[in-house]
Design a protein around this motif. Structure first.
Motif, PDB file in Angstrom:
ATOM      1  N   SER A 136       1.408   3.760   6.532  1.00 30.88           N
ATOM      2  CA  SER A 136       2.322   2.711   6.085  1.00 30.88           C
ATOM      3  C   SER A 136       3.696   3.317   5.844  1.00 30.88           C
ATOM      4  O   SER A 136       3.805   4.443   5.362  1.00 30.88           O
ATOM      5  CB  SER A 136       1.807   2.060   4.793  1.00 30.88           C
ATOM      6  OG  SER A 136       0.615   1.357   5.014  1.00 30.88           O
ATOM      7  N   GLY A 137       4.747   2.557   6.152  1.00 30.81           N
ATOM      8  CA  GLY A 137       6.111   3.036   5.940  1.00 30.81           C
ATOM      9  C   GLY A 137       6.598   3.905   7.078  1.00 30.81           C
ATOM     10  O   GLY A 137       5.815   4.483   7.829  1.00 30.81           O
ATOM     11  N   ARG A 162       1.079   5.630   0.113  1.00 32.32           N
ATOM     12  CA  ARG A 162       2.384   5.017  -0.181  1.00 32.32           C
ATOM     13  C   ARG A 162       2.721   5.230  -1.648  1.00 32.32           C
ATOM     14  O   ARG A 162       1.827   5.351  -2.494  1.00 32.32           O
ATOM     15  CB  ARG A 162       2.394   3.512   0.140  1.00 32.32           C
ATOM     16  CG  ARG A 162       1.414   2.680  -0.669  1.00 32.32           C
ATOM     17  CD  ARG A 162       1.548   1.200  -0.325  1.00 32.32           C
ATOM     18  NE  ARG A 162       0.470   0.400  -0.878  1.00 32.32           N
ATOM     19  CZ  ARG A 162       0.510  -0.208  -2.057  1.00 32.32           C
ATOM     20  NH1 ARG A 162       1.598  -0.129  -2.810  1.00 32.32           N
ATOM     21  NH2 ARG A 162      -0.521  -0.913  -2.489  1.00 32.32           N
ATOM     22  N   ALA A 190       5.485  -3.631   4.018  1.00 33.87           N
ATOM     23  CA  ALA A 190       5.674  -2.293   4.583  1.00 33.87           C
ATOM     24  C   ALA A 190       5.315  -2.306   6.066  1.00 33.87           C
ATOM     25  O   ALA A 190       4.251  -2.816   6.439  1.00 33.87           O
ATOM     26  CB  ALA A 190       4.804  -1.273   3.854  1.00 33.87           C
TER      27      ALA A 190
END
Length: 232
Positions: free
Chosen positions: A52-53, A104, A173
């Motif tokens: 994620s991100g 995250r 995200a």
């Protein structure tokens, strides 16, 4: 293939993807070798990671696989007992839980359609397991600020969980399938990565559609249309 995925994905949602891929490539075996951290591929612990991100690195390949949406949730019994938090400033009056871990970092702000406010971290319990947070919430311990939609969609539809902080949410995200340049040069890796990318794009789109009758992101100034972006 050594895969790194978050515990929430690995426990329920990854298995059908792997089973379908094995129907096409029955001789491929998989090992879950991480927990969805970009460090798992940069340290060569895993060949492929679902992260994620956005991440940067000259040796990284990142293929977008959809967006992860986060819902503030509680049980109906918790709301009946303690009331409905309606604004982030209400955190002082409730037990609020938030995730912070390898996959995250914790969110520092929440958004409405026209405001962004800082989360008062003094009144938030931070926990490094999103599945642990979900258990706490279902046991009426408090409410979660940032439960991934895919992890709570069934409970929302069954009314075991309800959205709180109406009109507020943490920022979605972007998510990616990540690997190193060297892993990308392997043809079978590329085939699987593209398969995984398409599977997750369809998965996240289906989750948002399924949730629409009970909860929608209260702001959406950058709607996701990754299939169009990829075709261009």
């Amino acid at each position: 293939m050594r895969l790194s995925v978050s515990h929430g994905v690995a426990t329920r949602h990854l298995r059908p993807f792997l089973e379908d891929f094995n129907k096409l490539y029955p001789n491929v075996s998989f090992t879950i070798a991480g927990s969805g951290s970009i460090n798992d591929v940069t340290s060569y612990k895993a060949d492929i990671a679902c992260v994620s991100g956005m991440h940067e690195g000259k040796d990284l390949m990142l293929l977008p696989r959809g967006r992860n949406i986060y819902v503030p949730v509680a049980t109906p019994s918790y709301i009946k007992k303690f009331g409905m938090p309606t604004d982030p400033s209400d955190l002082t009056n409730f037990k609020a839980l938030q995730f912070d871990g390898a996959t995250r970092s914790r969110f520092k702000t929440m958004r409405s359609a026209d405001r962004t406010v800082e989360i008062d971290q003094k009144h938030v319990m931070v926990i490094g397991s999103i599945l642990g947070i979900k258990d706490f919430v279902l046991e009426d311990y408090g409410f979660c600020l940032d439960m991934p939609l895919f992890l709570c969609i069934d409970e929302l539809l069954e009314k075991k969980l309800v959205p709180v902080l109406p009109g507020w949410a943490c920022e979605p995200a972007p998510t990616y399938v990540a690997c190193t340049q060297s892993a990308w040069r392997n043809k079978l890796n590329r085939v699987f990565i593209k398969y995984l990318q398409e599977s997750f794009l369809a998965f996240f789109e289906a989750i948002e559609t399924k949730a629409a009758p009970v909860w929608k992101l209260p702001f959406d100034d950058s709607p996701s249309n990754l299939r169009k972006d990829l075709s261009e």
